[in-house]
Design an enzyme around this catalytic site. Structure first.
Site, PDB file in Angstrom:
ATOM      1  CB  SER A  64       7.927 -14.032  13.463  1.00  0.00           C
ATOM      2  OG  SER A  64       6.719 -14.738  13.222  1.00  0.00           O
ATOM      3  CE1 TYR A 108       5.361  -9.076  12.268  1.00  0.00           C
ATOM      4  CE2 TYR A 108       4.993 -11.353  11.582  1.00  0.00           C
ATOM      5  CZ  TYR A 108       5.274 -10.429  12.578  1.00  0.00           C
ATOM      6  OH  TYR A 108       5.469 -10.853  13.871  1.00  0.00           O
TER       7      TYR A 108
HETATM    8  N1  LIG Z   1       2.046 -12.399  19.138  1.00  0.00           N
HETATM    9  C1  LIG Z   1       2.516 -13.261  18.268  1.00  0.00           C
HETATM   10  O1  LIG Z   1       1.849 -14.239  17.907  1.00  0.00           O
HETATM   11  C2  LIG Z   1       3.899 -13.089  17.711  1.00  0.00           C
HETATM   12  C3  LIG Z   1       4.446 -14.141  16.962  1.00  0.00           C
HETATM   13  C4  LIG Z   1       5.718 -14.004  16.438  1.00  0.00           C
HETATM   14  C5  LIG Z   1       6.446 -12.862  16.650  1.00  0.00           C
HETATM   15  N2  LIG Z   1       5.894 -11.837  17.363  1.00  0.00           N
HETATM   16  C6  LIG Z   1       6.703 -10.641  17.552  1.00  0.00           C
HETATM   17  O2  LIG Z   1       6.837 -10.409  18.931  1.00  0.00           O
HETATM   18  C7  LIG Z   1       7.060  -9.025  19.158  1.00  0.00           C
HETATM   19  C8  LIG Z   1       6.087  -8.522  20.211  1.00  0.00           C
HETATM   20  O3  LIG Z   1       4.794  -8.751  19.719  1.00  0.00           O
HETATM   21  P1  LIG Z   1       3.508  -8.820  20.647  1.00  0.00           P
HETATM   22  O4  LIG Z   1       2.677  -9.910  20.123  1.00  0.00           O
HETATM   23  O5  LIG Z   1       3.899  -8.794  22.062  1.00  0.00           O
HETATM   24  O6  LIG Z   1       2.824  -7.444  20.188  1.00  0.00           O
HETATM   25  P2  LIG Z   1       2.056  -6.287  21.007  1.00  0.00           P
HETATM   26  O7  LIG Z   1       1.348  -5.513  19.943  1.00  0.00           O
HETATM   27  O8  LIG Z   1       1.309  -6.848  22.142  1.00  0.00           O
HETATM   28  O9  LIG Z   1       3.278  -5.433  21.567  1.00  0.00           O
HETATM   29  C9  LIG Z   1       4.147  -4.740  20.710  1.00  0.00           C
HETATM   30  C10 LIG Z   1       4.632  -3.490  21.416  1.00  0.00           C
HETATM   31  O10 LIG Z   1       5.556  -2.828  20.541  1.00  0.00           O
HETATM   32  C11 LIG Z   1       5.297  -1.443  20.605  1.00  0.00           C
HETATM   33  N3  LIG Z   1       5.756  -0.786  19.382  1.00  0.00           N
HETATM   34  C12 LIG Z   1       5.195  -0.816  18.156  1.00  0.00           C
HETATM   35  N4  LIG Z   1       5.868  -0.024  17.305  1.00  0.00           N
HETATM   36  C13 LIG Z   1       6.884   0.520  18.024  1.00  0.00           C
HETATM   37  C14 LIG Z   1       7.914   1.442  17.714  1.00  0.00           C
HETATM   38  N5  LIG Z   1       8.036   1.971  16.488  1.00  0.00           N
HETATM   39  N6  LIG Z   1       8.779   1.793  18.680  1.00  0.00           N
HETATM   40  C15 LIG Z   1       8.676   1.271  19.933  1.00  0.00           C
HETATM   41  N7  LIG Z   1       7.701   0.429  20.287  1.00  0.00           N
HETATM   42  C16 LIG Z   1       6.812   0.057  19.342  1.00  0.00           C
HETATM   43  C17 LIG Z   1       3.797  -1.322  20.778  1.00  0.00           C
HETATM   44  O11 LIG Z   1       3.436  -0.056  21.305  1.00  0.00           O
HETATM   45  C18 LIG Z   1       3.505  -2.490  21.707  1.00  0.00           C
HETATM   46  O12 LIG Z   1       3.541  -2.091  23.070  1.00  0.00           O
HETATM   47  C19 LIG Z   1       6.900  -8.340  17.801  1.00  0.00           C
HETATM   48  O13 LIG Z   1       8.181  -8.134  17.219  1.00  0.00           O
HETATM   49  C20 LIG Z   1       6.127  -9.364  16.993  1.00  0.00           C
HETATM   50  O14 LIG Z   1       6.343  -9.223  15.614  1.00  0.00           O
HETATM   51  C21 LIG Z   1       4.642 -11.920  17.906  1.00  0.00           C
END
Ligand SMILES: NC(=O)c1ccc[n+]([C@@H]2O[C@H](COP(=O)([O-])OP(=O)(O)OC[C@H]3O[C@@H](n4cnc5c(N)ncnc54)[C@H](O)[C@@H]3O)[C@@H](O)[C@H]2O)c1
Length: 253
Positions: free
Chosen positions: A136, A149
């Site tokens: 991130s 985080y």
């Molecule tokens: N959305 C953003 O703005 C953003 C920005 C930077 C980084 N990220 C990172 O991108 C990645 C995906 O995020 P997203 O925005 O798509 O989130 P999201 O919440 O839409 O999807 C995350 C998925 O991970 C699954 N998950 C959570 N804990 C888990 C576990 N212990 N084991 C297996 N699966 C698990 C959830 O069930 C969910 O389906 C994450 O690592 C997040 O930190 C997101």
């Protein structure tokens, strides 16, 4: 058939990555704690003619990630790439975070990445494969109110470089994508939690996006394109890289 494992494939960025990789002709194993969501993704993609399976996986549980890797090996006999993408936002500055919050943030975002990597790397070595983490921008710069985080994503950044160094000679490339604000359930719930009502939520979104040189949210598909690049031979001379996909935030703010 080239095989990809995508953790967190039930939602947001992981879901877009699964779809993009399937469209590229890979067999895709959708691994998610939310098995119903992962199954929906697998069913949708299978209905479109792609080779996709779903498995309930908890990336914080060593036995569960071992099952995930074993499932992929039983299914196609190979793991060419793993996208260690699952994560969770835990809000709070250091004074408001409990120790449980801290441990949870580190467990899901950092230890989960470590366990996933450890389960798949022996198989990736067999294919001279690739590992891509979802870090991130928050792991690369300071941002108010996300101390645990941010620390956990900082660990993912360091782990990416470390594994790249350790596995380059064994033919495995390890890189990370560092998204900025991408509109997904994760980011939506983060900002909803901070806002008292819809008007405040909208104002918060506008404030966040106002910091971006390209002043809009990223899309999961835009992240998936860069993940695909890092996961395939198109990036054959890259390893240990953390690639921001962030509307210019890191370089231009
Ligand atoms: N959305 C953003 O703005 C953003 C920005 C930077 C980084 N990220 C990172 O991108 C990645 C995906 O995020 P997203 O925005 O798509 O989130 P999201 O919440 O839409 O999807 C995350 C998925 O991970 C699954 N998950 C959570 N804990 C888990 C576990 N212990 N084991 C297996 N699966 C698990 C959830 O069930 C969910 O389906 C994450 O690592 C997040 O930190 C997101």
């Amino acid at each position: 058939m080239r095989t990809a494992i995508v953790t967190g494939a039930g939602s947001g960025i992981g879901r877009a990555v699964a779809a993009r990789f399937a469209a590229e002709g890979m067999a895709v194993l959708c691994a998610d704690l939310n098995d119903a969501a992962a199954q929906v993704v697998a069913d949708d993609l299978s209905a479109a003619g792609h080779h996709v399976r779903a498995i309930r996986t908890d990336i914080t549980d060593e036995a569960s990630v071992a099952d995930m890797a074993a499932f992929a090996m039983d299914w196609t006999g190979r793991i060419d790439t793993c996208i260690a993408n699952a994560g969770a936002m835990i809000e709070g500055d250091i004074l408001s975070l409990s120790l449980d919050d801290w441990n949870h943030a580190l467990m899901v975002n950092a230890t989960g990445a470590f366990l996933t990597a450890r389960a798949v790397l022996p198989h990736l070595v067999m294919q001279a494969g690739t590992l891509v983490f979802t870090a991130s921008t928050v792991g690369l710069l300071g941002m108010k109110g996300v101390a645990a985080y941010s620390a956990a994503k900082g660990a993912v950044v360091a782990l990416t470089r470390q594994l790249a160094a350790d596995f380059a000679a064994r033919g495995v490339r390890v890189n990370a994508v560092a998204p900025g604000a991408v509109r997904t359930p994760l980011s939506e719930s983060q900002f909803r939690a901070r806002a008292a009502d819809e008007a405040e939520f909208q104002a918060l979104l506008a404030q966040v996006i106002g910091r971006y040189p390209i002043a809009r949210w990223g899309t999961p598909q835009e992240i998936a394109e860069v993940v695909l690049f890092l996961a395939t031979e198109r990036s054959a001379w890259m390893t240990g890289q953390i690639i921001p996909v962030d509307g210019g935030l890191l370089q231009l703010r």
